[in-house]
Motif scaffolding. Structure first.
Motif, PDB file in Angstrom:
ATOM      1  N   GLY A 172     -16.776  33.388  34.813  1.00 59.72           N
ATOM      2  CA  GLY A 172     -16.343  32.938  33.503  1.00 59.72           C
ATOM      3  C   GLY A 172     -16.195  31.425  33.454  1.00 59.72           C
ATOM      4  N   PHE A 173     -16.363  30.862  32.261  1.00 60.86           N
ATOM      5  CA  PHE A 173     -16.268  29.412  32.051  1.00 60.86           C
ATOM      6  C   PHE A 173     -14.929  29.112  31.389  1.00 60.86           C
ATOM      7  CE2 PHE A 173     -17.179  25.344  29.992  1.00 60.86           C
ATOM      8  CZ  PHE A 173     -17.866  24.672  30.986  1.00 60.86           C
ATOM      9  N   ASP A 174     -14.045  28.445  32.117  1.00 59.45           N
ATOM     10  CA  ASP A 174     -12.686  28.203  31.638  1.00 59.45           C
ATOM     11  C   ASP A 174     -12.416  26.701  31.586  1.00 59.45           C
ATOM     12  OD1 ASP A 174     -10.019  28.223  30.996  1.00 59.45           O
ATOM     13  OD2 ASP A 174      -9.330  28.939  32.953  1.00 59.45           O
ATOM     14  N   ALA A 175     -12.496  26.117  30.383  1.00 62.25           N
ATOM     15  CA  ALA A 175     -12.278  24.674  30.223  1.00 62.25           C
ATOM     16  C   ALA A 175     -11.568  24.409  28.904  1.00 62.25           C
ATOM     17  CB  ALA A 175     -13.599  23.919  30.299  1.00 62.25           C
ATOM     18  N   ALA A 176     -10.243  24.446  28.939  1.00 62.80           N
ATOM     19  CA  ALA A 176      -9.461  24.195  27.726  1.00 62.80           C
ATOM     20  C   ALA A 176      -9.686  22.794  27.195  1.00 62.80           C
ATOM     21  CB  ALA A 176      -7.975  24.410  28.024  1.00 62.80           C
ATOM     22  N   VAL A 177     -10.083  21.867  28.085  1.00 64.72           N
ATOM     23  CA  VAL A 177     -10.309  20.481  27.680  1.00 64.72           C
ATOM     24  C   VAL A 177     -11.457  20.364  26.678  1.00 64.72           C
ATOM     25  CG1 VAL A 177     -11.872  20.029  29.607  1.00 64.72           C
ATOM     26  CG2 VAL A 177     -10.633  18.135  28.568  1.00 64.72           C
ATOM     27  N   LEU A 178     -12.364  21.338  26.689  1.00 60.95           N
ATOM     28  CA  LEU A 178     -13.528  21.288  25.804  1.00 60.95           C
ATOM     29  C   LEU A 178     -13.351  22.093  24.516  1.00 60.95           C
ATOM     30  CD1 LEU A 178     -16.389  21.676  28.450  1.00 60.95           C
ATOM     31  CD2 LEU A 178     -15.467  19.564  27.466  1.00 60.95           C
ATOM     32  N   THR A 179     -12.198  22.745  24.377  1.00 56.81           N
ATOM     33  CA  THR A 179     -11.978  23.556  23.174  1.00 56.81           C
ATOM     34  C   THR A 179     -11.458  22.688  22.033  1.00 56.81           C
ATOM     35  OG1 THR A 179      -9.730  24.111  23.896  1.00 56.81           O
ATOM     36  CG2 THR A 179     -11.499  25.623  24.528  1.00 56.81           C
TER      37      THR A 179
ATOM     38  N   PRO B 227      -5.095  23.065  37.403  1.00 55.32           N
ATOM     39  CA  PRO B 227      -5.975  24.024  36.716  1.00 55.32           C
ATOM     40  C   PRO B 227      -5.646  24.148  35.213  1.00 55.32           C
ATOM     41  CG  PRO B 227      -4.165  25.193  37.723  1.00 55.32           C
ATOM     42  CD  PRO B 227      -3.913  23.712  37.967  1.00 55.32           C
ATOM     43  N   LEU B 228      -4.772  23.236  34.717  1.00 54.72           N
ATOM     44  CA  LEU B 228      -4.312  23.355  33.322  1.00 54.72           C
ATOM     45  C   LEU B 228      -5.449  23.194  32.328  1.00 54.72           C
ATOM     46  CD1 LEU B 228      -1.998  23.607  31.279  1.00 54.72           C
ATOM     47  CD2 LEU B 228      -1.680  21.121  31.463  1.00 54.72           C
ATOM     48  N   TRP B 229      -6.271  22.147  32.510  1.00 63.52           N
ATOM     49  CA  TRP B 229      -7.285  21.837  31.511  1.00 63.52           C
ATOM     50  C   TRP B 229      -8.647  22.435  31.833  1.00 63.52           C
ATOM     51  CZ3 TRP B 229      -5.590  20.408  27.051  1.00 63.52           C
ATOM     52  CH2 TRP B 229      -4.387  19.703  26.957  1.00 63.52           C
ATOM     53  N   MET B 230      -8.854  22.848  33.056  1.00 63.93           N
ATOM     54  CA  MET B 230     -10.063  23.587  33.419  1.00 63.93           C
ATOM     55  C   MET B 230      -9.851  24.222  34.784  1.00 63.93           C
ATOM     56  SD  MET B 230     -12.738  20.524  34.383  1.00 63.93           S
ATOM     57  CE  MET B 230     -12.440  19.396  35.764  1.00 63.93           C
TER      58      MET B 230
ATOM     59  N   LYS C  88      -6.696  12.676  25.751  1.00 63.59           N
ATOM     60  CA  LYS C  88      -6.344  12.186  27.090  1.00 63.59           C
ATOM     61  C   LYS C  88      -7.073  12.961  28.186  1.00 63.59           C
ATOM     62  CE  LYS C  88      -2.477  11.149  30.178  1.00 63.59           C
ATOM     63  NZ  LYS C  88      -1.002  11.168  30.353  1.00 63.59           N
ATOM     64  N   PRO C  89      -6.961  14.302  28.226  1.00 61.28           N
ATOM     65  CA  PRO C  89      -7.721  15.030  29.259  1.00 61.28           C
ATOM     66  C   PRO C  89      -9.225  14.866  29.112  1.00 61.28           C
ATOM     67  CG  PRO C  89      -6.679  16.545  27.715  1.00 61.28           C
ATOM     68  CD  PRO C  89      -6.093  15.205  27.459  1.00 61.28           C
ATOM     69  N   MET C  90      -9.729  14.722  27.873  1.00 62.01           N
ATOM     70  CA  MET C  90     -11.159  14.496  27.673  1.00 62.01           C
ATOM     71  C   MET C  90     -11.577  13.165  28.289  1.00 62.01           C
ATOM     72  SD  MET C  90     -14.096  15.449  26.595  1.00 62.01           S
ATOM     73  CE  MET C  90     -13.829  16.809  25.444  1.00 62.01           C
ATOM     74  N   GLY C  91     -10.750  12.130  28.117  1.00 62.28           N
ATOM     75  CA  GLY C  91     -11.041  10.831  28.712  1.00 62.28           C
ATOM     76  C   GLY C  91     -11.038  10.892  30.230  1.00 62.28           C
ATOM     77  N   VAL C  92     -10.078  11.645  30.792  1.00 58.78           N
ATOM     78  CA  VAL C  92     -10.008  11.800  32.245  1.00 58.78           C
ATOM     79  C   VAL C  92     -11.245  12.539  32.751  1.00 58.78           C
ATOM     80  CG1 VAL C  92      -8.722  12.830  34.155  1.00 58.78           C
ATOM     81  CG2 VAL C  92      -7.492  11.742  32.281  1.00 58.78           C
ATOM     82  N   LEU C  93     -11.668  13.572  32.023  1.00 60.77           N
ATOM     83  CA  LEU C  93     -12.860  14.330  32.416  1.00 60.77           C
ATOM     84  C   LEU C  93     -14.108  13.447  32.388  1.00 60.77           C
ATOM     85  CD1 LEU C  93     -14.348  16.946  33.122  1.00 60.77           C
ATOM     86  CD2 LEU C  93     -14.448  17.461  30.666  1.00 60.77           C
ATOM     87  N   LEU C  94     -14.266  12.640  31.345  1.00 57.40           N
ATOM     88  CA  LEU C  94     -15.417  11.738  31.255  1.00 57.40           C
ATOM     89  C   LEU C  94     -15.411  10.731  32.403  1.00 57.40           C
ATOM     90  CD1 LEU C  94     -15.591  11.079  27.403  1.00 57.40           C
ATOM     91  CD2 LEU C  94     -17.185  12.423  28.795  1.00 57.40           C
TER      92      LEU C  94
END
Length: 299
Positions: free
Chosen positions: A205-212, A31-34, A218-224
């Motif tokens: 609530g919308f909780d996504a640190a990866v998008l901030t 749950p770290l990045w979202m 790296k987490p953005m690449g994993v999310l994509l």
């Protein structure tokens, strides 16, 4: 026809490999990045938009208003329910345990078919069900919470519920799919799932640190990767396999998820080798063999 069968085999291999890697990718993000619920909303909404765009470039499919409403409701409850339990469960347990419960889906499909559609019961299938449930109970009761699984018991139970929810979706979609095209089904079911996701995220609530900002590459690449490959491409490839391959062979390909998730988890340190997990995996594989494969061989 040989080329179609080859394409179907390749499609299922790619789809199941993506599904296996999906567990490891989501475990990295949650749950770290979202948050799990935000992850469900992102996956469902992205897939819905993608399938509507793809649908504009495919052959038009006929369907009734009733079919579309049923598909929308199926997505709002079935797909969203499956991902809801799955992502929350995965955030609390390990990818290997999660994949063990995902492998139980053929068992739940058979049980639900017996309860609601009078599927034939045989000794071989009952044996398979008992073996599968034994493997699931072994995993649930023996895995302890640690640094890799914050709440293993709760996570495993939620993953178990997710596999039941997906089995319900498979049975319902299989019956509706007889009247509508694949793209129509994907567009409206994921639209329903996205609708549920947006409502839930509006409340929780919308909780996504990866998008901030700043962007974490790296987490953005994993999310994509999660959004494009396991979520969109995998769902597009599965109908190809189902169309040209026997159900028994499709069931065997389901083991790829378990194998890929296990190897990747051990390699990345997302899980530790456990004899009880290994026994549970063998029991689950044996159970699916009895329910899906041995019965057809006997016939």
């Amino acid at each position: 026809m040989k080329n179609k069968i080859r394409e179907a085999n390749i499609s299922l291999v790619i789809s199941k490999i993506f599904s296996g890697l999906n567990m490891n990718a989501l475990k990295y993000l949650l749950p770290l990045w979202m948050s799990p619920l935000t992850g469900v909303t992102l996956r469902c909404t992205f897939a819905a938009v993608a399938f509507w765009i793809i649908g504009f470039f495919t052959k038009p499919e006929t369907s009734t208003r009733k079919d579309k409403i049923l598909l929308f409701l199926l997505g709002a409850l079935g797909i969203y329910g499956f991902m809801f339990f799955y992502l929350i469960g995965l955030s609390k347990t390990t990818p290997v345990s999660s994949s063990i419960f995902s492998s139980l889906q053929p068992i739940w499909v058979f049980i639900l078919s017996v309860l609601f559609f009078k599927e034939t019961i045989t000794k071989m299938k009952v044996t398979g069900i008992l073996i599968g449930l034994g493997g699931a109970l072994l995993c649930i009761l023996t895995q302890k919470s640690d640094d890799l699984a914050s709440d293993a018991l709760t996570g495993n139970i939620l993953c178990l519920l997710s596999s039941v929810a997906y089995a319900v979706y498979l049975i319902a979609s299989n019956r509706i799919l007889k009247n509508v095209g694949v793209m129509t089904m994907l567009r409206y079911t994921f639209s329903g799932a996205a609708f549920s996701g947006i409502i839930v995220s509006a409340i929780t609530g919308f909780d996504a640190a990866v998008l901030t900002s700043p962007i974490h590459w790296k987490p953005m690449g994993v999310l994509l990767f999660v959004l494009i490959f396991p979520t969109v491409i995998s769902y597009l490839l599965v109908p190809i396999g189902l169309k040209y391959l026997k159900t028994t062979l499709v069931a065997i390909y389901g083991y790829l998820i378990l194998i890929v998730a296990t190897i990747t988890s051990l390699a990345l340190g997302q899980d530790r080798f456990s004899w009880t997990q290994l026994i549970a995996i063998l029991l689950i594989c044996s159970s699916v063999y009895f329910v899906e494969i041995a019965e057809n061989k006997e016939k």
